[in-house]
Design a protein around this motif. Structure first.
Motif, PDB file in Angstrom:
ATOM      1  N   GLU A  97      13.007  23.331 -16.823  1.00 39.41           N
ATOM      2  CA  GLU A  97      11.798  23.497 -16.007  1.00 39.41           C
ATOM      3  C   GLU A  97      10.541  23.578 -16.879  1.00 39.41           C
ATOM      4  N   ARG A  98      10.617  24.356 -17.959  1.00 39.97           N
ATOM      5  CA  ARG A  98       9.462  24.485 -18.859  1.00 39.97           C
ATOM      6  C   ARG A  98       9.086  23.135 -19.455  1.00 39.97           C
ATOM      7  N   ARG A  99      10.086  22.376 -19.845  1.00 41.28           N
ATOM      8  CA  ARG A  99       9.804  21.102 -20.506  1.00 41.28           C
ATOM      9  C   ARG A  99       9.166  20.103 -19.543  1.00 41.28           C
ATOM     10  N   VAL A 100       9.740  19.938 -18.358  1.00 37.10           N
ATOM     11  CA  VAL A 100       9.191  18.936 -17.450  1.00 37.10           C
ATOM     12  C   VAL A 100       7.811  19.353 -16.948  1.00 37.10           C
ATOM     13  N   ARG A 101       7.615  20.638 -16.704  1.00 36.17           N
ATOM     14  CA  ARG A 101       6.294  21.083 -16.264  1.00 36.17           C
ATOM     15  C   ARG A 101       5.267  20.956 -17.376  1.00 36.17           C
ATOM     16  N   GLY A 102       5.686  21.196 -18.609  1.00 39.78           N
ATOM     17  CA  GLY A 102       4.755  21.094 -19.728  1.00 39.78           C
ATOM     18  C   GLY A 102       4.218  19.686 -19.898  1.00 39.78           C
ATOM     19  N   GLY A 103       5.102  18.688 -19.840  1.00 43.62           N
ATOM     20  CA  GLY A 103       4.649  17.307 -19.959  1.00 43.62           C
ATOM     21  C   GLY A 103       3.752  16.900 -18.816  1.00 43.62           C
ATOM     22  N   LEU A 104       4.142  17.276 -17.600  1.00 41.23           N
ATOM     23  CA  LEU A 104       3.331  16.932 -16.430  1.00 41.23           C
ATOM     24  C   LEU A 104       1.973  17.614 -16.487  1.00 41.23           C
ATOM     25  N   ALA A 152       0.849  -1.192   0.000  1.00 43.30           N
ATOM     26  CA  ALA A 152       0.000   0.000   0.000  1.00 43.30           C
ATOM     27  C   ALA A 152       0.881   1.237   0.000  1.00 43.30           C
ATOM     28  N   THR A 153       0.483   2.231  -0.770  1.00 46.37           N
ATOM     29  CA  THR A 153       1.213   3.490  -0.852  1.00 46.37           C
ATOM     30  C   THR A 153       0.233   4.630  -0.644  1.00 46.37           C
ATOM     31  N   GLY A 154       0.434   5.409   0.398  1.00 49.79           N
ATOM     32  CA  GLY A 154      -0.422   6.557   0.655  1.00 49.79           C
ATOM     33  C   GLY A 154       0.212   7.840   0.144  1.00 49.79           C
ATOM     34  N   ASN A 155      -0.498   8.946   0.306  1.00 53.00           N
ATOM     35  CA  ASN A 155       0.002  10.254  -0.130  1.00 53.00           C
ATOM     36  C   ASN A 155       0.574  10.169  -1.545  1.00 53.00           C
ATOM     37  N   TYR A 156      -0.212   9.621  -2.438  1.00 51.88           N
ATOM     38  CA  TYR A 156       0.284   9.244  -3.755  1.00 51.88           C
ATOM     39  C   TYR A 156       0.623  10.443  -4.639  1.00 51.88           C
ATOM     40  N   SER A 157      -0.098  11.540  -4.483  1.00 56.06           N
ATOM     41  CA  SER A 157       0.017  12.665  -5.410  1.00 56.06           C
ATOM     42  C   SER A 157       0.693  13.850  -4.722  1.00 56.06           C
ATOM     43  N   TYR A 158       1.793  14.312  -5.297  1.00 56.74           N
ATOM     44  CA  TYR A 158       2.527  15.427  -4.710  1.00 56.74           C
ATOM     45  C   TYR A 158       3.249  16.183  -5.813  1.00 56.74           C
ATOM     46  N   GLU A 159       3.733  17.339  -5.469  1.00 54.20           N
ATOM     47  CA  GLU A 159       4.484  18.148  -6.419  1.00 54.20           C
ATOM     48  C   GLU A 159       5.471  19.014  -5.650  1.00 54.20           C
ATOM     49  N   SER A 160       6.451  19.543  -6.361  1.00 55.08           N
ATOM     50  CA  SER A 160       7.425  20.447  -5.775  1.00 55.08           C
ATOM     51  C   SER A 160       7.254  21.822  -6.396  1.00 55.08           C
ATOM     52  N   ALA A 161       7.577  22.838  -5.630  1.00 58.45           N
ATOM     53  CA  ALA A 161       7.400  24.208  -6.112  1.00 58.45           C
ATOM     54  C   ALA A 161       8.285  24.513  -7.308  1.00 58.45           C
ATOM     55  N   ARG A 162       9.418  23.830  -7.392  1.00 58.03           N
ATOM     56  CA  ARG A 162      10.308  24.000  -8.548  1.00 58.03           C
ATOM     57  C   ARG A 162      11.108  22.716  -8.727  1.00 58.03           C
ATOM     58  N   SER A 163      11.769  22.591  -9.860  1.00 57.96           N
ATOM     59  CA  SER A 163      12.490  21.357 -10.174  1.00 57.96           C
ATOM     60  C   SER A 163      13.999  21.527 -10.099  1.00 57.96           C
ATOM     61  N   TYR A 164      14.479  22.596  -9.469  1.00 56.26           N
ATOM     62  CA  TYR A 164      15.908  22.884  -9.479  1.00 56.26           C
ATOM     63  C   TYR A 164      16.299  23.660  -8.229  1.00 56.26           C
ATOM     64  N   GLY A 165      17.592  23.791  -8.040  1.00 52.39           N
ATOM     65  CA  GLY A 165      18.178  24.590  -6.980  1.00 52.39           C
ATOM     66  C   GLY A 165      19.574  24.971  -7.412  1.00 52.39           C
ATOM     67  N   PRO A 166      20.378  25.508  -6.517  1.00 51.69           N
ATOM     68  CA  PRO A 166      21.752  25.865  -6.897  1.00 51.69           C
ATOM     69  C   PRO A 166      22.578  24.615  -7.195  1.00 51.69           C
ATOM     70  N   ASN A 167      23.037  24.523  -8.439  1.00 48.80           N
ATOM     71  CA  ASN A 167      23.875  23.396  -8.873  1.00 48.80           C
ATOM     72  C   ASN A 167      23.186  22.053  -8.697  1.00 48.80           C
ATOM     73  N   CYS A 168      21.873  22.022  -8.893  1.00 52.64           N
ATOM     74  CA  CYS A 168      21.152  20.760  -8.746  1.00 52.64           C
ATOM     75  C   CYS A 168      19.811  20.838  -9.463  1.00 52.64           C
ATOM     76  N   LEU A 169      19.284  19.666  -9.818  1.00 52.10           N
ATOM     77  CA  LEU A 169      17.934  19.589 -10.352  1.00 52.10           C
ATOM     78  C   LEU A 169      17.314  18.247  -9.989  1.00 52.10           C
ATOM     79  N   MET A 170      15.981  18.182 -10.124  1.00 50.72           N
ATOM     80  CA  MET A 170      15.215  16.988  -9.805  1.00 50.72           C
ATOM     81  C   MET A 170      14.619  16.439 -11.092  1.00 50.72           C
ATOM     82  N   ILE A 171      14.592  15.115 -11.208  1.00 54.97           N
ATOM     83  CA  ILE A 171      13.974  14.494 -12.368  1.00 54.97           C
ATOM     84  C   ILE A 171      13.023  13.387 -11.907  1.00 54.97           C
ATOM     85  N   GLY A 172      12.020  13.126 -12.731  1.00 56.99           N
ATOM     86  CA  GLY A 172      11.081  12.048 -12.457  1.00 56.99           C
ATOM     87  C   GLY A 172      10.273  12.298 -11.198  1.00 56.99           C
ATOM     88  N   ASP A 173      10.024  11.222 -10.450  1.00 58.18           N
ATOM     89  CA  ASP A 173       9.164  11.298  -9.278  1.00 58.18           C
ATOM     90  C   ASP A 173       9.774  12.113  -8.143  1.00 58.18           C
TER      91      ASP A 173
END
Length: 432
Positions: free
Chosen positions: A342-349, A276-297
């Motif tokens: 950021e534009r690309r990943v947000r656009g697909g999502l 079982a997996t709860g809290n299934y749906s979430y998002e982050s305010a942005r997909s990046y930070g200083p010298n870093c980025l987030m991909i996928g889930d």
């Protein structure tokens, strides 16, 4: 705390997570000549959910050089079947009817098989992979990244110029930045397991995924190789909270609420524990930070109804690899490269999310179960289901036309639409 025995290492890019997103971006960056280290908490092969792929995944596999390997372990998926309790006949969308005819099928895969192929490919391309290794502390000093990792040989303090978070639901960076939030427009939970002996379709439809709507959400039925089926229920939070017995018993009781699915499971035997997996749906305010980025889930996840998770993760990894490469080669170009990512990943999502938020409404269900191919709009929907979402000719305007048809049909039945909106608001409410 670290001690004097803690080793230190340096590289250009640290990737946290060795699933499809992390393995893909590691392989691509290594190909570009960067020194890449992947820190993977588990050890491959390991069980994971998300077994139903999209046709446009195949183009990414081909670019990575692993398509033949995936073909050997996958079951061909020619389309997606939808079954509604409010409609007499099922509806199957075949990928061959999409606008882009270059990819007319996808694969259903055991994720243990797929993820092993991808992580080994990253190693072949030159990435250093450290399995059973947990990132326990992340800091982002000016000009780079630091990660304290704990693995089989003890602790290691890593220094890198850039950090990629591909940690999936662990959401390492989003938690660090405190920018992870529950998706206010959607909320769901899931329980799932693998079965042997469930009824697969015949012939062309043998590998098709089936989506079943039922009172409390929807089910997936994914046929896999070796006679296995993946079955899961994605439910509104209030329903999962109503469980009183074991997870095994609850999944059995939930499947019984969907007679069409229950019939396919009549002679089946569950071969994995129910998860079982709860809290299934979430998002982050942005997909990046200083010298870093987030991909996928690690950035966001909404709902698996359109099997978009692995595709969005891998497509994001391709876009992310270009962004990281640009940042490392020309730091002055970093802001522009990160904004483009950021534009690309947000656009697909965003495009998938529009459908996900409405997929349980009577209007959307009726449009999917009884589609009218006005100006080829069905071809646009099939293209979306195939993963053709990044600017292909003829897809976007047909999807916009479908959205217009949805709004017009909703406006034509205002009472039904208002009732559906009230019901959905109640369904996605948080449950303590």
């Amino acid at each position: 705390m670290t001690d004097e025995s803690t080793t230190e290492r340096a590289c250009d890019v640290i990737v946290i997570g060795g699933g499809p997103a992390g393995s893909t971006i590691a392989a691509l960056l290594a190909e570009k000549g960067w020194d890449v280290a992947v820190l993977e908490r588990d050890r491959h092969p390991r069980f994971h959910i998300g077994e139903s792929l999209l046709p446009h995944n195949n183009k990414l596999f081909e670019r990575l050089g692993v398509l033949d390997e995936v073909r050997r372990v996958g079951l061909v998926k020619n389309g997606a079947e939808f079954i509604s309790p409010d409609h007499a006949e099922p509806r199957t969308f075949y990928f061959a009817d999409a606008i882009d005819k270059s990819v007319q099928s996808a694969f259903q895969v055991h994720r243990a098989d797929l993820d092993l192929i991808l992580i080994r490919n990253a190693v072949r391309k030159g990435a250093a992979v450290f399995e059973s290794t947990q990132a326990v502390e992340v800091t982002l000093p000016e000009g780079g990244a630091r990660v304290l990792a704990r693995g089989p040989d003890g602790e290691c303090r890593w220094r890198a110029r850039f950090l990629v978070d591909a940690s999936g639901r662990d959401t390492v960076l989003a938690n660090l930045f405190r920018i992870k939030r529950a998706n206010r427009k959607h909320s769901s939970a899931a329980l799932y397991a693998h079965y042997e002996g469930a009824q697969h379709r015949a012939g062309r439809d043998a590998g098709n995924i089936t989506i079943y709507w039922f009172e409390h959400g929807w089910f997936w039925f994914i046929p896999l190789a070796r006679g296995v089926s993946s079955v899961g229920a994605v439910c509104w939070p209030y329903y999962l909270k109503s469980r009183r017995g074991s997870l095994d018993q609850f999944l059995d009781e939930t499947a019984a609420l969907c007679p069409a699915l229950a019939e396919r499971l009549r002679d089946a035997r569950r071969i994995t524990p129910v998860i079982a997996t709860g809290n299934y749906s979430y998002e982050s305010a942005r997909s990046y930070g200083p010298n870093c980025l987030m991909i996928g889930d690690s950035f966001a996840f909404v709902d698996p109804v359109f099997s978009s998770g692995v595709y969005l993760a891998m497509a994001g990894a391709f876009a992310g690899a270009d962004a990281v490469d640009a940042c490392l080669r020309d730091p002055a170009a970093a802001p522009r490269a990160i904004r483009a990512y950021e534009r690309r990943v947000r656009g697909g999502l965003r495009l998938f999310s529009w459908f996900i938020y409405r997929v349980t409404t009577p209007v959307m269900r009726d449009l999917l179960m009884r589609p009218r191919n006005i100006l080829g709009v069905v071809r646009g929907v099939v293209s979306l289901l195939a993963g053709d979402i990044y600017g292909a000719r003829g897809v976007r305007w047909r999807i916009r036309l479908f959205q217009l048809i949805y709004y017009l049909k909703s406006a034509a039945s205002p009472g039904q639409s208002r009732a559906a909106a009230r019901r959905r608001r109640a369904n996605i409410r948080p449950v303590a």
